[in-house]
Scaffold this motif. Structure first.
Motif, PDB file in Angstrom:
ATOM      1  N   UNK A   1      78.435 -10.321  62.477  1.00 38.70           N
ATOM      2  CA  UNK A   1      77.306  -9.716  61.778  1.00 38.70           C
ATOM      3  C   UNK A   1      76.662 -10.695  60.813  1.00 38.70           C
ATOM      4  N   UNK A   2      75.363 -10.536  60.617  1.00 40.47           N
ATOM      5  CA  UNK A   2      74.655 -11.324  59.601  1.00 40.47           C
ATOM      6  C   UNK A   2      74.853 -10.717  58.225  1.00 40.47           C
ATOM      7  N   UNK A   3      75.358  -9.504  58.189  1.00 42.83           N
ATOM      8  CA  UNK A   3      75.566  -8.795  56.934  1.00 42.83           C
ATOM      9  C   UNK A   3      76.972  -9.070  56.412  1.00 42.83           C
ATOM     10  N   UNK A   4      77.219  -8.702  55.179  1.00 48.71           N
ATOM     11  CA  UNK A   4      78.510  -8.983  54.544  1.00 48.71           C
ATOM     12  C   UNK A   4      79.519  -7.855  54.747  1.00 48.71           C
ATOM     13  N   UNK A   5      79.296  -7.000  55.744  1.00 46.35           N
ATOM     14  CA  UNK A   5      80.221  -5.899  55.984  1.00 46.35           C
ATOM     15  C   UNK A   5      80.251  -5.547  57.464  1.00 46.35           C
ATOM     16  N   UNK A   6      81.276  -4.821  57.849  1.00 46.37           N
ATOM     17  CA  UNK A   6      81.377  -4.318  59.219  1.00 46.37           C
ATOM     18  C   UNK A   6      80.418  -3.140  59.377  1.00 46.37           C
ATOM     19  N   UNK A   7      79.807  -3.044  60.562  1.00 47.56           N
ATOM     20  CA  UNK A   7      78.910  -1.928  60.842  1.00 47.56           C
ATOM     21  C   UNK A   7      79.285  -1.328  62.187  1.00 47.56           C
ATOM     22  N   UNK A   8      79.069  -0.025  62.339  1.00 44.12           N
ATOM     23  CA  UNK A   8      79.520   0.686  63.529  1.00 44.12           C
ATOM     24  C   UNK A   8      78.419   1.523  64.156  1.00 44.12           C
ATOM     25  N   UNK A   9      78.422   1.544  65.476  1.00 38.47           N
ATOM     26  CA  UNK A   9      77.608   2.461  66.260  1.00 38.47           C
ATOM     27  C   UNK A   9      78.528   3.115  67.279  1.00 38.47           C
ATOM     28  N   UNK A  10      78.235   4.346  67.664  1.00 38.34           N
ATOM     29  CA  UNK A  10      79.082   5.074  68.602  1.00 38.34           C
ATOM     30  C   UNK A  10      78.220   5.590  69.748  1.00 38.34           C
ATOM     31  N   UNK A  11      78.709   5.404  70.998  1.00 38.20           N
ATOM     32  CA  UNK A  11      78.012   5.876  72.187  1.00 38.20           C
ATOM     33  C   UNK A  11      78.982   6.730  72.982  1.00 38.20           C
ATOM     34  N   UNK A  12      78.627   7.989  73.193  1.00 39.60           N
ATOM     35  CA  UNK A  12      79.443   8.891  74.006  1.00 39.60           C
ATOM     36  C   UNK A  12      78.528   9.513  75.056  1.00 39.60           C
ATOM     37  N   UNK A  13      78.713   9.125  76.301  1.00 38.87           N
ATOM     38  CA  UNK A  13      77.840   9.579  77.385  1.00 38.87           C
ATOM     39  C   UNK A  13      78.177  10.998  77.819  1.00 38.87           C
ATOM     40  N   UNK A  14      77.145  11.761  78.176  1.00 35.81           N
ATOM     41  CA  UNK A  14      77.342  13.112  78.687  1.00 35.81           C
ATOM     42  C   UNK A  14      78.138  13.103  79.984  1.00 35.81           C
ATOM     43  N   UNK A  15      78.022  12.050  80.723  1.00 38.27           N
ATOM     44  CA  UNK A  15      78.728  11.944  81.999  1.00 38.27           C
ATOM     45  C   UNK A  15      80.251  11.980  81.806  1.00 38.27           C
ATOM     46  N   UNK A  16      80.732  11.453  80.671  1.00 34.99           N
ATOM     47  CA  UNK A  16      82.165  11.380  80.413  1.00 34.99           C
ATOM     48  C   UNK A  16      82.674  12.491  79.505  1.00 34.99           C
ATOM     49  N   UNK A  17      81.805  13.102  78.735  1.00 35.65           N
ATOM     50  CA  UNK A  17      82.176  14.225  77.861  1.00 35.65           C
ATOM     51  C   UNK A  17      81.044  15.238  77.957  1.00 35.65           C
ATOM     52  N   UNK A  18      81.172  16.170  78.876  1.00 38.27           N
ATOM     53  CA  UNK A  18      80.082  17.087  79.195  1.00 38.27           C
ATOM     54  C   UNK A  18      79.677  17.983  78.021  1.00 38.27           C
ATOM     55  N   UNK A  19      80.642  18.461  77.274  1.00 32.91           N
ATOM     56  CA  UNK A  19      80.338  19.423  76.211  1.00 32.91           C
ATOM     57  C   UNK A  19      79.985  18.713  74.910  1.00 32.91           C
ATOM     58  N   UNK A  20      78.961  19.208  74.234  1.00 34.18           N
ATOM     59  CA  UNK A  20      78.512  18.627  72.966  1.00 34.18           C
ATOM     60  C   UNK A  20      79.618  18.681  71.915  1.00 34.18           C
ATOM     61  N   UNK A  21      80.440  19.715  71.956  1.00 32.37           N
ATOM     62  CA  UNK A  21      81.530  19.850  70.997  1.00 32.37           C
ATOM     63  C   UNK A  21      82.479  18.657  71.114  1.00 32.37           C
ATOM     64  N   UNK A  22      82.810  18.273  72.343  1.00 36.88           N
ATOM     65  CA  UNK A  22      83.708  17.148  72.572  1.00 36.88           C
ATOM     66  C   UNK A  22      83.050  15.824  72.170  1.00 36.88           C
ATOM     67  N   UNK A  23      81.786  15.660  72.515  1.00 39.62           N
ATOM     68  CA  UNK A  23      81.072  14.428  72.128  1.00 39.62           C
ATOM     69  C   UNK A  23      81.038  14.279  70.610  1.00 39.62           C
ATOM     70  N   UNK A  24      80.731  15.348  69.907  1.00 45.58           N
ATOM     71  CA  UNK A  24      80.669  15.299  68.444  1.00 45.58           C
ATOM     72  C   UNK A  24      82.043  15.053  67.835  1.00 45.58           C
ATOM     73  N   UNK A  25      83.083  15.626  68.404  1.00 43.41           N
ATOM     74  CA  UNK A  25      84.442  15.399  67.922  1.00 43.41           C
ATOM     75  C   UNK A  25      84.816  13.927  68.034  1.00 43.41           C
ATOM     76  N   UNK A  26      84.500  13.327  69.167  1.00 45.49           N
ATOM     77  CA  UNK A  26      84.822  11.910  69.383  1.00 45.49           C
ATOM     78  C   UNK A  26      84.069  11.042  68.384  1.00 45.49           C
ATOM     79  N   UNK A  27      82.805  11.346  68.144  1.00 43.40           N
ATOM     80  CA  UNK A  27      82.022  10.580  67.170  1.00 43.40           C
ATOM     81  C   UNK A  27      82.581  10.718  65.760  1.00 43.40           C
ATOM     82  N   UNK A  28      82.959  11.944  65.385  1.00 41.21           N
ATOM     83  CA  UNK A  28      83.535  12.164  64.056  1.00 41.21           C
ATOM     84  C   UNK A  28      84.839  11.409  63.883  1.00 41.21           C
TER      85      UNK A  28
END
Length: 123
Positions: free
Chosen positions: A49-76
């Motif tokens: 990173x060019x910044x002085x800290x770690x940064x995170x992004x999360x990608x959870x595809x609908x193809x692998x976790x069909x239900x929004x509840x599961x996708x949101x749980x994984x992101x949390x």
């Protein structure tokens, strides 16, 4: 944060916008760097990173976790683990991507895979 909470740990462990990847260009540059650590359920893409800290992004595809509840749980779960380990992580831009179906997977298995990926991240 409430007015009565003056604990400095609570402030430093927040997931502020400075610790997030938000823009499409930021995601594209991490994917283009083509470095990744693979686990059983996740892939952790990273680039210095060019910044002085770690940064995170999360990608959870609908193809692998069909239900929004599961996708949101994984992101949390991913954000929570990142918040608690951010101080010891190297200064990388990281994208955590679900790589295997997570329908019948326990939370403990997902947490274990997350912890293993962040531990194996090069310094």
């Amino acid at each position: 944060m409430s007015a009565g909470n003056t604990d400095p740990q609570a402030v430093s462990r927040s997931f502020r916008p400075a610790y997030r990847l938000c823009k499409t260009d930021e995601y594209s540059s991490v994917f283009a760097f083509r470095k990744a650590v693979r686990g059983r359920y996740f892939v952790l893409h990273y680039k210095p990173s060019e910044y002085a800290c770690a940064r995170l992004g999360v990608v959870v595809a609908k193809k692998l976790a069909r239900r929004a509840v599961l996708r949101n749980l994984i992101k949390r779960m991913a954000r929570e683990h990142f918040r608690h380990t951010r101080e010891i992580l190297p200064c990388h831009d990281m994208i955590l991507r679900l790589n295997a179906p997570a329908k019948a997977v326990s939370k403990a298995e997902l947490r274990g895979d997350l912890a293993g990926l962040f531990r194996r991240l090069p310094k």
